[in-house]
Design an enzyme around this catalytic site. Structure first.
Site, PDB file in Angstrom:
ATOM      1  N   HIS A 103       0.811  -1.215   0.000  1.00 53.07           N
ATOM      2  CA  HIS A 103       0.000   0.000   0.000  1.00 53.07           C
ATOM      3  C   HIS A 103       0.849   1.273   0.000  1.00 53.07           C
ATOM      4  O   HIS A 103       0.323   2.366  -0.290  1.00 53.07           O
ATOM      5  CB  HIS A 103      -0.934   0.004   1.212  1.00 53.07           C
ATOM      6  CG  HIS A 103      -2.280   0.595   0.937  1.00 53.07           C
ATOM      7  ND1 HIS A 103      -2.495   1.555  -0.027  1.00 53.07           N
ATOM      8  CD2 HIS A 103      -3.504   0.364   1.497  1.00 53.07           C
ATOM      9  CE1 HIS A 103      -3.774   1.891  -0.042  1.00 53.07           C
ATOM     10  NE2 HIS A 103      -4.404   1.177   0.867  1.00 53.07           N
TER      11      HIS A 103
ATOM     12  N   ASP B 226      -2.109   2.218  -4.660  1.00 57.21           N
ATOM     13  CA  ASP B 226      -3.398   2.623  -4.102  1.00 57.21           C
ATOM     14  C   ASP B 226      -4.452   1.557  -4.410  1.00 57.21           C
ATOM     15  O   ASP B 226      -4.284   0.735  -5.317  1.00 57.21           O
ATOM     16  CB  ASP B 226      -3.841   3.960  -4.693  1.00 57.21           C
ATOM     17  CG  ASP B 226      -2.961   5.112  -4.215  1.00 57.21           C
ATOM     18  OD1 ASP B 226      -2.413   5.013  -3.105  1.00 57.21           O
ATOM     19  OD2 ASP B 226      -2.821   6.101  -4.966  1.00 57.21           O
TER      20      ASP B 226
END
Length: 474
Positions: free
Chosen positions: A448, A452
């Site tokens: 992450h 995204d």
């Protein structure tokens, strides 16, 4: 007059700089023959057997199982006097405790100097073991010398424990430094009085508890950490369960420890999130059936994996950020120019990741042929280190054991991994009617920090679209 042969760790593969000693086949005092079994060394994820460079007597072992040796460092000293016999050779008792200790950085202490004669190339044959390497060495040593080395306290008295030269692996020494623990005061529980990671953590926990108990009890002010947190208690593991007479211990070395190190690095560095979606694989099943006669004609076994690899290639072409890694040292995101797809394979030695190099240049049959070759090499242990490293994205499948879904762990430093699950018969809706269908779950894990949620989902649907329209794959 004898001549000592100082045998150094050779370069066993392209780019190799160090190796882990996983098992010795000899002990100090043993007679060895040229090319006879000497030791096993871990390079990347392949265990390599090395034969003796010459005949003679084993005078000294410079490293123990679990130690890391650099290329060019002396592993073993072999005496080559023809007049020498077993009665004048060193005894086994000197093989570990008299060997020079290694610091956390791997440099020897107390080693002797001397000229090094030119050494012939070592014999190196890939060999993935079906048990944890090193177990035989520890078992034989304990049988000969008992659980405690001479000169070490057995803890019978109430005195504080102290060992001037504690025996521990570089990883344990690094943990002790991180937790501010003096290894000389840690009571060992491993074979041959080796200090284990659990010993260090228990010692740290006991020290923290004693320190906190000796301080007055205070309520921390707003925003101020508690005493436990200031002392690093948050990183100390809870005590291990008490030992049981039927417990079985074996060294955690070789492939299994290398896998653990990689997974720990991934969990510590990346911020994982997982995206899961179903795939209607009826078109894929039909396409595979149509191509099987063509594959059989050229001697290729066509599974679903080549389709999945090529679907990933399609997704990476549309979303190149998934083919990248984060260079934290230089604070740069590096997008890889090549697409090297790792295909995780379960072996008796552990989970290995053979790499299909330049997968974007291959068609389905060439991909199938390469996957089959790599899978067989992983099974028998014949793959080179460069065939087990350098992937840019990984696919992991448990085949028929795939279950409903899972959250695969990133193959660090990659930023994406695909987990493939079992095909199941499920009802699906087609043209407004509920009919039987063939569905497969895919689990995508992403880093992450780089990926995204909407980017990960877009990549996942690009892979799914390729699998649901397999005729578009090369």
């Amino acid at each position: 007059m004898s001549t000592d042969y100082l045998f150094k760790l050779p370069d066993l593969g392209e780019g190799m700089t160090e190796g882990e000693i996983v098992e010795w086949h000899v002990a100090v005092g043993d007679r060895v023959e040229e090319d006879g079994p000497l030791l096993e060394v871990m390079t990347d994820k392949a265990t390599v057997s090395i034969g003796a460079p010459c005949a003679g007597w084993v005078r000294e072992l410079r490293f123990g199982p679990g130690d890391i040796a650099k290329v060019g460092e002396v592993l073993v000293v072999i005496g080559r006097s023809d007049a020498e016999d077993a009665s004048t050779a060193p005894t086994r008792a000197a093989s570990v405790d008299d060997a020079p200790r290694r610091t956390a950085g791997g440099s020897p202490t107390g080693s002797t100097g001397g000229a090094t004669p030119a050494a012939p190339a070592a014999t190196a044959v890939g060999d993935l073991r079906d048990v944890l390497p090193g177990a035989g060495y520890f078992r034989d040593r304990v049988a000969h010398e008992g659980d405690l080395a001479p000169g070490r306290s057995d803890g019978a008295s109430g005195d504080a424990y102290f060992e001037a030269k504690p025996l521990a692996t570089p990883a344990v020494r690094a943990l002790a430094k991180e937790l501010d623990v003096d290894l000389r005061h840690v009571r060992p529980s491993g074979a041959l009085s080796r200090v284990l990671e659990s010993d260090v953590r228990q010692h740290a926990a006991a020290s923290n508890a004693a320190a906190v108990a000796s301080e007055p009890s205070t309520v921390p002010r707003h925003g101020q950490p508690s005493n436990d947190r200031r002392r690093g208690a948050a990183v100390v593991a809870p005590p291990l369960p008490p030992p049981h007479p039927d417990d079985v211990r074996r060294p955690f070395v070789g492939v299994r420890r290398r896998i653990a190190d990689r997974l720990q690095a991934s969990a510590r560095s990346a911020v994982h999130f997982t995206f899961v979606e179903e795939v209607d694989v009826e078109p894929l099943i039909a396409r595979r059936a149509a191509l099987q006669p063509q594959a059989a004609a050229v001697g290729v076994k066509l599974t679903f994996m080549p389709f999945i690899v090529q679907a990933v290639v399609r997704g990476l072409a549309a979303h190149p950020v998934l083919n990248s890694y984060l260079d934290e040292g230089r604070n740069e995101l590096v997008t890889r120019g090549a697409q090297h797809i790792g295909v995780a394979a379960a072996t008796d030695a552990g989970l290995l990741v053979p790499v299909v190099r330049d997968a974007n240049t291959l068609d389905l049959l060439a991909t199938a042929r390469e996957i089959e070759r790599l899978a067989e090499g992983a099974r028998v242990g014949s793959l080179r280190s460069d065939e087990l490293s350098g992937s840019t994205f990984t696919v992991s499948s448990l085949g028929k054991l795939g279950g409903l879904l899972a959250t695969p762990v990133l193959n660090y430093p990659e930023v994406g991994i695909l987990g493939v699950h079992r095909i199941k018969d499920k009802p699906v809706v087609r043209h407004g009617a509920v009919v039987p269908g063939k569905l497969m779950m895919l689990s995508f894990s992403f880093d992450h920090r780089v990926i995204d949620g909407h980017v990960g989902a877009s990549f996942a649907y690009a892979v799914i679209d390729a699998l649901e329209h397999p005729a578009s794959l090369p």
